[in-house]
Design an enzyme around this catalytic site. Structure first.
Site, PDB file in Angstrom:
ATOM      1  N   ILE A  72       9.600  -9.335 -15.481  1.00  0.00           N
ATOM      2  CA  ILE A  72       9.528 -10.749 -15.127  1.00  0.00           C
ATOM      3  C   ILE A  72       8.186 -11.341 -15.530  1.00  0.00           C
ATOM      4  CG2 ILE A  72       8.669 -10.350 -12.780  1.00  0.00           C
ATOM      5  CD1 ILE A  72      10.483 -12.695 -11.893  1.00  0.00           C
ATOM      6  N   ASP A 115      14.125 -11.717 -15.995  1.00  0.00           N
ATOM      7  CA  ASP A 115      14.261 -11.455 -14.562  1.00  0.00           C
ATOM      8  C   ASP A 115      15.567 -10.713 -14.334  1.00  0.00           C
ATOM      9  OD1 ASP A 115      14.623 -11.653 -11.771  1.00  0.00           O
ATOM     10  OD2 ASP A 115      13.734 -13.653 -11.674  1.00  0.00           O
ATOM     11  N   VAL A 116      15.527  -9.598 -13.604  1.00  0.00           N
ATOM     12  CA  VAL A 116      16.760  -8.827 -13.377  1.00  0.00           C
ATOM     13  C   VAL A 116      17.769  -9.598 -12.535  1.00  0.00           C
ATOM     14  CG1 VAL A 116      15.713  -6.558 -13.688  1.00  0.00           C
ATOM     15  CG2 VAL A 116      15.726  -7.609 -11.404  1.00  0.00           C
ATOM     16  N   TYR A 137      13.509  -3.055   2.214  1.00  0.00           N
ATOM     17  CA  TYR A 137      13.261  -2.152   1.091  1.00  0.00           C
ATOM     18  C   TYR A 137      14.125  -0.893   1.224  1.00  0.00           C
ATOM     19  CZ  TYR A 137      10.539   0.642  -2.249  1.00  0.00           C
ATOM     20  OH  TYR A 137      10.132   1.423  -3.314  1.00  0.00           O
ATOM     21  N   THR A 197       0.711   2.752  -8.460  1.00  0.00           N
ATOM     22  CA  THR A 197       1.109   1.636  -9.323  1.00  0.00           C
ATOM     23  C   THR A 197       0.432   0.328  -8.948  1.00  0.00           C
ATOM     24  OG1 THR A 197       2.973   1.062  -7.902  1.00  0.00           O
ATOM     25  CG2 THR A 197       3.390   2.654  -9.682  1.00  0.00           C
TER      26      THR A 197
END
Length: 268
Positions: free
Chosen positions: A38, A76-77, A169, A204
């Site tokens: 994105i 964007d997914v 999540y 990350t």
């Protein structure tokens, strides 16, 4: 020759972190790479620094330094049409598609009853529905080619364990496990394998420090996050190693599996 010579991989969330490491590792094994990110802020609830176009371009450069081709796009997914367009362009350029790595995702924190509707929906839309849209954009090509394939979905320790302050999540990461198991059954006749990878903490930068505040307020829950090996986090390259294995013929008989790179956190 690498384990993936002549193959083509599509990777989401590839601007940095695990996605970049996976792109570079698969390229080092011989694969050409189609990659998206994105490259912007996906949600008002994401407080860590957003990925950038420059980072996505750097991923392309690193892939090309491995001697492989790279087609990278900002996408964007949550946008199925954009995903389908990138896949079409990538297949037109490289001639095929063999590997799909559904890696894009976000994280933020909150007590289950305090998470807002928008916070919940943003994360589910990216982490779960975005994976389904990635599959929807790629599976028809894999089936039409008739040469098998490998789909690897990034889940989490939270996809197999009820980690606190991560209800949305954990729900998304449990959800992709169910999606992968169903796909593994549906796609087995086409020799297309589908597996999930379950990291513990990965270096990350996808954190904003608020998790520590929650754990300080509820110290009895801290042990749920502990592993058994003497390391705090794993590196993105460690996850990429597992992805490369599952993408290769070394993993040709593995499907519907949950592959743990979890420091022993799921032993508890």
């Amino acid at each position: 020759m690498g384990r993936l010579t002549g193959k083509v991989a599509f990777i989401t969330g590839a601007a940095r972190g695990q996605g970049r490491a996976e792109a570079v590792r698969l390229a080092a094994e011989g694969a050409d790479i189609i990659a998206i990110d994105i490259a912007g802020n996906p949600s008002a609830y994401v407080k860590y620094p957003e990925a950038t176009q420059d980072e996505l371009d750097e991923t392309a450069k690193l892939v090309e330094e491995q001697g492989r081709g790279a087609l990278v796009r900002q996408a964007d997914v949550r946008d199925l049409a954009a995903l389908e367009a990138v896949v079409r362009d990538g297949v037109a350029r490289f001639g095929r598609l063999d590997i799909v790595v559904a890696n894009a995702g976000i994280v933020n924190y909150g007590r289950t009853w305090e998470i807002t509707e928008e916070q919940w929906q943003d994360l589910i839309d990216i982490n779960l529905t975005g994976v389904w849209k990635t599959v929807k954009a790629t599976v028809p090509t894999l089936i039409e080619q008739g040469q098998g394939g490998s789909i690897i979905i990034t889940s989490s320790v939270a996809g197999l364990k009820g980690l606190p302050f991560l209800a949305h999540y954990a729900s998304s990461k449990h959800g992709v496990v169910g999606l992968a198991k169903t796909l593994a059954n549906e796609l087995g006749e086409h020799d297309i394998r589908v597996n999930t990878v379950h990291p513990h903490g990965v270096r990350t930068g996808m954190t904003d420090g608020s998790m520590q505040e929650y754990l300080e307020q509820s110290p009895l829950l801290g042990p749920l996050y502990m592993g058994t090996l003497p390391y705090q986090v794993v590196e993105p390259e460690d996850i990429a190693n597992m992805v490369a294995f599952l993408a290769s013929d070394e993993g040709k008989y593995i499907t519907g599996a949950q592959m743990r790179v979890d420091l022993g956190a799921l032993n508890r």
